[in-house]
Structure formats: C-alpha cells, structure tokens
Design an enzyme around this catalytic site. Structure first.
Site, short mmCIF file in Angstrom:
data_model
loop_
_atom_site.label_atom_id
_atom_site.label_comp_id
_atom_site.label_asym_id
_atom_site.label_seq_id
_atom_site.Cartn_x
_atom_site.Cartn_y
_atom_site.Cartn_z
N TYR A 114 0.86 -1.19 0.00
CA TYR A 114 0.00 0.00 0.00
C TYR A 114 0.89 1.24 0.00
O TYR A 114 1.83 1.33 0.79
CB TYR A 114 -0.86 -0.08 1.26
CG TYR A 114 -1.83 1.03 1.47
CD1 TYR A 114 -2.90 1.21 0.62
CD2 TYR A 114 -1.69 1.89 2.56
CE1 TYR A 114 -3.81 2.23 0.85
CE2 TYR A 114 -2.59 2.90 2.79
CZ TYR A 114 -3.65 3.07 1.93
OH TYR A 114 -4.55 4.09 2.16
N LYS A 174 -11.80 -0.41 6.23
CA LYS A 174 -12.35 -1.05 5.05
C LYS A 174 -13.44 -2.06 5.44
O LYS A 174 -14.56 -1.68 5.66
CB LYS A 174 -11.23 -1.69 4.24
CG LYS A 174 -10.01 -0.77 4.03
CD LYS A 174 -10.31 0.40 3.11
CE LYS A 174 -9.22 1.47 3.11
NZ LYS A 174 -7.87 1.01 2.83
C1 LIG Z 1 -6.62 1.55 3.10
C2 LIG Z 1 -5.53 0.61 3.36
C3 LIG Z 1 -4.62 0.83 4.39
C4 LIG Z 1 -4.64 2.08 5.24
O1 LIG Z 1 -5.80 2.24 5.98
P1 LIG Z 1 -6.29 3.70 6.46
O2 LIG Z 1 -7.34 3.39 7.45
O3 LIG Z 1 -6.75 4.41 5.24
O4 LIG Z 1 -5.11 4.39 7.09
C5 LIG Z 1 -3.64 -0.12 4.61
N1 LIG Z 1 -3.56 -1.23 3.85
C6 LIG Z 1 -4.40 -1.47 2.86
C7 LIG Z 1 -4.26 -2.73 2.07
C8 LIG Z 1 -5.42 -0.57 2.56
O5 LIG Z 1 -6.26 -0.80 1.54
#
Ligand SMILES: *Cc1c(COP(=O)(O)O)cnc(C)c1O
Length: 421
Positions: A139, A236
């Site tokens: 990421y 997510k």
């Molecule tokens: C979105 C995401 C993150 C970071 O998460 P946030 O809550 O936006 O800081 C880390 N790893 C993956 C695979 C992601 O999709």
C-alpha cells in the site's frame, strides 16, 4: 485451521467460551470444539455482555478519560479492569476481543487508522541500524512511511518482489528485524507465499508483519501461516459502511509486549464512538464478506469476457499466476480486484470514469457501495516492473443490483472505446 462461516445455534459449551475468551489459547480450544462455525459465532456474540448493560444487546459508547477508584486499596491493587481512557474502555473491548479471537492472536490493539496500525507495528520491531524488507506491492502510504520516517531514523528499507517466496532468504541480513507482507497487494493482487517466507526467516528474530485488510481473518489467517503481527485497515471491511477511520494491530505472544509498549509510548488510542461503529460493522462481517466475494467473482468473470478487457487480476480466478498459493492458503476472497484494458488511453480513462452512474471514484473500499479507481503503477514500484501496458482500473464490488453494475461497466467500456477513435 480454517473454518467456513456457517450460522449455528450457540451450544452451552460455546456460550461459556464466548463469555470468557480473550486470546489465542482459548480460540484454539474453541476451534477444536466447533471449528466449522466458530467465526460467525464469535462475530455475533463476543465482546458484549447484555447482563452488564441492563439487558441491552450492544455494549454502549462509554465516553471517558478519568476512571475513579473506590479506595486507596483498590487504586494500589491495580486490578481494576480500567484505569484510564487511553489504556482501555468497555466499548473498545468489544472490538479487540473479536479481532484477537479471529486472528488467533495473543492481543489486539486499536489504532485510529490502518496507516497508524502499520507504522506502529513497524516502529515496534525496527530500530536505528536495523534492516526491514517490504513487499514491492505494498500500500503506497506504507512505502511513504518506510521511505521517510524509517529511513530518517537510519533504518535500512529494502523492497522485495511479492512473488519472491523462499528466495527472500538471500535478502535477509544479520540486522534484518522485520518483513512486511500484504497479500494480495491491494492494487495488483500478487499473492505472497507466507509459509515459504516464514520458513526461511528461521529463528533469527525477524518479525513478519502481515497486512490482512483484503481477506480479513475470515478468509486468511496469517499468524497460523507464520506471521507474528497482523495489521488491518479496519476502515475497510471491518467498518463496512465507509463512515469510520480505524486500524487494528494483532500480535502473537512473542511480539505482544514490544508492540504494546511502542503503542503506549506513541500515545495511540481510538474514540469509543468509532469502536462502537466498528463493533457494529463486525457483527455482519461474515455475511458481508460472503456477499462481496460472490459478487466480485461474478463481475471478475464477466469482465474477462468483455472484448475490450485484457486481463483481470483476481487471485481466485484459475488463470491468476498465484492461484495455487491462493487456493492453498486462503478460504475465500474479497471485494476488490483490478483489470487492464487492451488499450491505454488517457481520454478513454477519463470518459469511462466521468460517465459512471453507480461505480463512484474513491480511494477507499470496503463499504456497501461500489467503487472504481484508475491506477498508475510506475511510481509505486522499485524492484519489480509492471509490464502490463493497457489502462488499469481497480474496482470494489458493493451491494447494488448485479445487472445494474454490469450495465454501468459495459457503458463505461463503450465510452472508453469511443474515445479511442
Ligand atoms: C486503506 C488501506 C490501508 C490504510 O488504511 P487507512 O485506514 O486508510 O489508514 C492499509 N492497507 C491497505 C491494504 C489498505 O487498503
């Protein structure tokens, strides 16, 4: 020890477990007693005690910093379940207990975002003079943190080919202290051979940190495959409704202490309001994941048959280059995948995206609504090359009507095509 998610009645034995358990030891016993359906029952029942909240089903939002003690003796005994807002809160308990149980971890700490979870985990295991290995498919903000703050602290950062497998051994140095995996990579979906990586790091004191945001512990259990620390963008799938930023850090027994002391030192904590919403999201995680999985797979297969589409990058598809590893290590797949078109066109990309009616453009994923994003890989790699030449898009498949989603994409592809001439 994987389980599929099946709804069951709670047996008295499971009821005892769900009231008491908190960590890896209990989960393995729990699994042995009822491996097939543990996960859905955990998601439904763990971390809430109606009898302690006037019978109301959910743990309420407990706002607070100060916890007051009844007596000097109680203060001195230090055995009160809560001592200060930053160190624990009943609403937060509902979340970390569930994630600990599902990941088979020793302890889970809650962070205000996925990035905060990742950076806290890395800081816990990498000190000045150390060397860390990070998947080239990570990421992008993970890379940015490593390239800026880790390097500024004289921590050597090296990227590795996500498909390196056991050959990672040749990159391991005497001062290597961490390997970060993200499987599959959330833009290009390479699956990493975690057991092979874990096998060659031996007992050299190297912590494997796994970003498990895509599959969730329902479909992938990194600690069982050799990881030490599992991080999640709780933002997510755990939240599931696009309305909270959140992160989790789950550690095995070996790393729990150092992760906790780093976390405390950095003063990381979360709002109980956010925890309440995450706990609420988790109650439906299994059915949401199942639904996302079915829909994403159906759309991935549909896209494969569209004449303008070149390749679909979804590890559950048989022709995906890492499908064998995926089949061996995962029990299901997520909502997110990507695809390339046969042509590369800026105007086509613009026209495809600007006319979308259901797929919205957005950087996140994991909510109930479908999303699409144009992806440019060049700036995000250092040791591997993205060889595909067509325009690349990433989609998150939500809960709209499937025919409506297909029609939205079909019209978008036609707009892309029209822009070529
Ligand atoms: C979105 C995401 C993150 C970071 O998460 P946030 O809550 O936006 O800081 C880390 N790893 C993956 C695979 C992601 O999709």
């Amino acid at each position: 020890m994987h389980y599929s998610a099946t709804i069951v009645n709670l047996t008295p034995q499971m009821r005892t477990h769900q009231n008491n358990f908190d960590g890896s030891k209990q989960i393995s016993e729990f699994h042995m007693s009822n491996e097939q359906n543990a996960a859905q029952t955990i998601l439904t029942h763990l971390g809430r005690e109606p009898s302690e909240q006037y019978g109301f089903v959910n743990t309420p939002v407990v706002r607070g910093s100060t916890v007051v003690f009844d007596s000097y003796e109680q203060l001195k005994a230090n055995d009160h379940p809560y001592s200060y807002g930053r160190h624990g809160n009943p609403t937060n308990d509902a979340v970390h207990k569930v994630i600990t149980a599902l990941e088979g971890a020793h302890e889970t700490l809650l962070a205000p975002s996925g990035v905060s979870a990742i950076s806290t985990a890395l800081l816990a295991v990498a000190k000045t003079g150390d060397h860390v290995l990070i998947t080239d498919s990570a990421y992008e903000p993970t890379r940015q943190f490593a390239d800026s703050l880790l390097r500024a602290n004289q921590i050597e950062v090296e990227y590795f080919d996500p498909r390196i497998g056991s050959e990672i051994e040749s990159l391991i140095k005497p001062n290597t202290t961490a390997i970060l995996t993200e499987s599959p990579g959330s833009l290009t979906f390479e699956v990493q051979d975690l057991p092979a990586i874990a096998a060659v790091r031996g007992d050299k004191g190297i912590a494997i940190i796994a970003d498990n945001s895509w599959a969730t512990p329902l479909y992938y259990r990194p600690i069982e495959l050799g990881a030490d620390i599992v991080v999640h963008a709780g933002t997510k799938m755990f939240v599931g409704h696009s309305d909270v930023m959140f992160g989790t850090i789950s550690s095995n027994e070996k790393y729990a202490k150092v992760v906790r002391s780093t976390y405390r030192g950095l003063g990381v904590c979360v709002s109980p309001e956010d925890s309440f919403l995450v706990a609420r999201g988790l109650r439906t995680l299994a059915i949401r994941m199942k639904e996302h999985e079915t829909r994403a797979l159906e759309l991935a297969k549909w896209l494969e048959n569209q004449p303008l589409v070149d390749k679909v990058f979804h590890p559950a598809l048989e022709q995906h280059p890492d499908h064998e590893i995926f089949k061996r290590d995962f029990t299901g797949s997520g909502s997110l995948f990507s695809f390339t078109l046969k042509e590369n066109s800026e105007a086509g990309t613009r026209d495809l995206l600007n006319g979308m009616e259901l797929f919205a453009m957005g950087y996140s994923w994991g909510g109930f609504e479908s999303l699409i994003l144009p992806i440019k890989i060049k700036t995000q790699r250092s040791v591997t090359q993205w060889k595909e030449t067509g325009s690349l898009f990433r989609v998150h498949i939500g809960f709209e009507d499937m025919d409506d989603l297909k029609s939205d994409l079909e019209k978008g592809l036609a707009r892309f095509n029209a822009a070529l001439s």
